[in-house]
Each structure stands twice: as C-alpha cells, then as structure tokens.
Design a protein around this motif. Structure first.
Motif: not given
Length: 164
Positions: A20-36, A113-118
C-alpha cells in the motif's frame, strides 16, 4: 537531432510489505538541486561495469540501507534533454517487491518517507509533473512492462508516449 548518447540510470519504487505504500525520497537537502522539494523513487546513475539490477541494488543500499531481494522491471523511459545541461537520460524503472533491512530516515540527498500509493497516484505529493504520466503504469494492478519517451525542454516535459 544528433546522436542518442545518454546517461543510464535506475529508478526504483520500494513497496511496503502490504503493497500500500512506497518508500520515497524527498529531495530537501540542497536548495540548488533541480529536484528540490520533490518526492521521487530511489536510484541514480549506473557506474561503469554495472548492469541495471546491480546498479539499482547499489543505489538503494546506499540511499536507504535496504538490500533488494525482489526486483521487477516496470519499464524504460528515454528522457531526451532532461539533464541540467540538456543531456539525454535513459532510465530503467523497477518495482522492488521484497527487501531486507531497516530503511534509513534520511541520506545526503534528502529525507525518506513511506507514502501511500493512492496519494502518489492522486497527485497529493510535490513531484515532477511529468511523473504523473508513467506512475499509473508502475502501480497498475496488472502491470505490463512499458517503454516510453518523454522529451524535455527548458526543464519541462514536452510530450509523452509509450509502447507495451
């Protein structure tokens, strides 16, 4: 058009045991990251001498501390023009259906973070707008392996098409 030299990368979606959940990364360490600020699957560039499964397992071990024991190919996506300097990327996308270990809470790229697939499918998390095109294929009840192309220009997807 030029030739199609590409950076080869992996992208894995690690499922919880109940799927029901997937492990995802929240890219939140480098403000210059294009994925920030964006949520994404785990993975990264292939190293010389690696096949895509070895590369995926290495990246998930490095990023999350998990050892993948069940890996399914979800599909491939060609991302022409995706890189910061317009490089082409070729991604191999996987479902990680079994693993051992205890996931890290964070790594140098961001928090995990574990996040709900839904919630992912409903668009409730900040992520690349373009991910919404292929995520339903990855999380389908009866998934088929797909092969897509998603050209990028100026940091945005300009189209999406795929074959199964």
């Amino acid at each position: 058009m030029g030739d199609v030299q590409a950076i080869v990368a992996t992208l894995g979606y690690v499922f919880s045991p109940d799927r029901r959940q997937i492990l995802m990364i929240r890219r939140d360490t480098r403000p210059d990251d294009i994925h920030f600020g964006y949520y994404n699957g785990l993975g990264g560039k292939l190293e010389p001498g690696e096949d895509v499964i070895t590369g995926l397992r290495r990246e998930i071990h490095e990023e999350a501390g998990l050892d993948c024991t069940g890996v399914e190919l979800a599909g491939t996506i060609s991302w022409p023009g995706f890189g910061r300097n317009g490089e082409n990327w070729l991604g191999f996308l996987f479902r990680v259906t079994a693993w051992t270990g205890t996931p890290h809470s964070a790594n140098p790229e961001g928090s995990l973070h574990w996040v709900d697939v839904a919630d992912v499918l409903a668009g409730k998390l900040p992520m690349w707008e373009s991910d919404r095109h292929f995520l339903p294929l990855i999380f389908a009840d009866e998934p088929e392996v797909f092969h897509g192309v998603m050209p990028f220009s100026a940091g945005r997807a300009t189209s999406w098409s795929y074959n199964t």
